[in-house]
Design an enzyme around this catalytic site. Structure first.
Site, PDB file in Angstrom:
ATOM      1  CG  ASP A   9      -1.881   1.167   1.215  1.00  0.00           C
ATOM      2  OD1 ASP A   9      -2.476   1.408   0.147  1.00  0.00           O
ATOM      3  OD2 ASP A   9      -2.045   1.853   2.228  1.00  0.00           O
ATOM      4  CB  SER A  10       0.223   4.730  -0.906  1.00  0.00           C
ATOM      5  OG  SER A  10      -1.010   4.788  -0.222  1.00  0.00           O
ATOM      6  CB  CYS A  72      -2.333   1.011  -2.864  1.00  0.00           C
ATOM      7  SG  CYS A  72      -2.484   2.746  -3.277  1.00  0.00           S
ATOM      8  CD  GLU A 149      -2.607   9.057   6.326  1.00  0.00           C
ATOM      9  OE1 GLU A 149      -1.885  10.036   6.290  1.00  0.00           O
ATOM     10  OE2 GLU A 149      -2.391   8.001   5.742  1.00  0.00           O
ATOM     11  CG  HIS A 183      -6.554   5.731   4.419  1.00  0.00           C
ATOM     12  ND1 HIS A 183      -5.684   5.276   3.461  1.00  0.00           N
ATOM     13  CD2 HIS A 183      -5.796   6.398   5.326  1.00  0.00           C
ATOM     14  CE1 HIS A 183      -4.456   5.653   3.774  1.00  0.00           C
ATOM     15  NE2 HIS A 183      -4.495   6.326   4.897  1.00  0.00           N
TER      16      HIS A 183
HETATM   17  N1  DGL Z   1      -3.775   3.736  -0.318  1.00  0.00           N
HETATM   18  C1  DGL Z   1      -4.432   4.695  -1.156  1.00  0.00           C
HETATM   19  C2  DGL Z   1      -5.563   4.005  -1.907  1.00  0.00           C
HETATM   20  O1  DGL Z   1      -6.032   2.952  -1.545  1.00  0.00           O
HETATM   21  C3  DGL Z   1      -4.957   5.863  -0.358  1.00  0.00           C
HETATM   22  C4  DGL Z   1      -3.899   6.740   0.253  1.00  0.00           C
HETATM   23  C5  DGL Z   1      -3.082   7.505  -0.776  1.00  0.00           C
HETATM   24  O2  DGL Z   1      -3.581   8.461  -1.388  1.00  0.00           O
HETATM   25  O3  DGL Z   1      -1.944   7.114  -0.955  1.00  0.00           O
HETATM   26  O4  DGL Z   1      -6.002   4.542  -2.908  1.00  0.00           O
END
Ligand code: DGL
Length: 257
Positions: A9-10, A72, A149, A183
């Site tokens: 994930d990011s 992600c 967050e 999220h």
């Molecule tokens: N993890 C990203 C997603 O699922 C959300 C957070 C980000 O913008 O990096 O799209």
């Protein structure tokens, strides 16, 4: 350790997905990579997201994983249709998420996501390819990630933002809503409070079905869950604990890609 499933994930939002997979597969090992140093991906270009994604997939491959999951959504949009990466099986959240949404049989589906996810129309294209008659309403919800967050959830601020983004979903009485961002499961109860009884499609459950169907899950008498991140801050350690609760969290490993 037997071969683990890699997941990326990011940042730490993908822990909502890891938690569900860890609970549904209590004898499986996982290696998680959260690219905290370069978060967010949701406002970046497809080229940049692809560059970061490839680096992470190579990192996971080097850990000897048997399959890799892109948790992600923003990153998944740039790997649509790709079933492997450098010889390792690859899964994204968009295609299984679209299929799961269609299983509800509703004629209209809402997709909530980051700006990158919505701009790509990845969910819409995938849903339309499978079911051309289904209408898709896509809504970018860029404030949801910072709210989660900062721990600003389950209160009147969250309620206002949810109302602002989801008014159309409510007025059009859309019954199936894809939570197209790692999220958003944290906000699931708040979203249900506003929308009432809707089908929320969440990546963790969707990937559980997918991993089971593809036979990637094995039995390991002692399983290991490694959580690797590209930067370490107190804030993220706290957030990680909250997102994984009630699962306990091992030490976070700092890695350089
Ligand atoms: N993890 C990203 C997603 O699922 C959300 C957070 C980000 O913008 O990096 O799209």
């Amino acid at each position: 350790m037997k071969k683990a499933i890699g997941i990326f994930d990011s940042g730490l939002g993908g822990l909502t997905v890891l938690k569900v997979l860890a609970q549904n597969f209590p004898h499986e090992s996982f290696v998680y990579l959260g690219d905290i140093a370069r978060l967010p991906y949701g406002n970046k270009s497809p080229e940049t997201i692809r560059k970061y994604g490839d680096q992470i997939l190579r990192f996971l491959k080097d850990q000897g994983v048997k399959a890799m999951v892109i948790a992600c959504n923003s990153a998944s949009t740039v790997y649509l249709g790709e079933k492997s990466f450098e010889g390792i099986p690859l899964l994204n959240v968009i295609e299984p998420g679209a299929r799961a949404a269609l299983e509800n049989g509703t004629d209209k589906i809402a997709v909530l996501g980051t700006s990158a996810t919505i701009r790509s129309h990845a969910y819409e294209k995938t849903i339309k390819a499978l079911s051309p008659k289904t209408s898709v309403v896509e809504i970018a919800c860029p404030l949801f990630v910072p709210l989660v967050e900062e721990g600003v959830v389950h209160n009147e601020i969250t309620d206002l933002v949810i109302k602002r983004y989801l008014e159309t979903v409510k007025s059009e009485k859309i019954e199936t809503v894809i939570l197209g961002c790692t999220h958003y499961p944290v906000l699931a109860d708040d979203i249900r409070k506003y929308l009432g009884n809707v089908n929320l499609v969440e990546s963790g459950e969707v990937l559980t079905t997918e991993l089971r169907a593809l036979n990637f899950v094995t039995y390991q008498s002692t399983r290991q869950i490694r959580i690797c991140i590209t930067d370490v801050t107190d804030h993220f350690e706290r957030l990680a604990k909250e997102l994984m609760y009630p699962e306990t969290l091992g030490p976070l490993e700092k890695v350089i890609l």
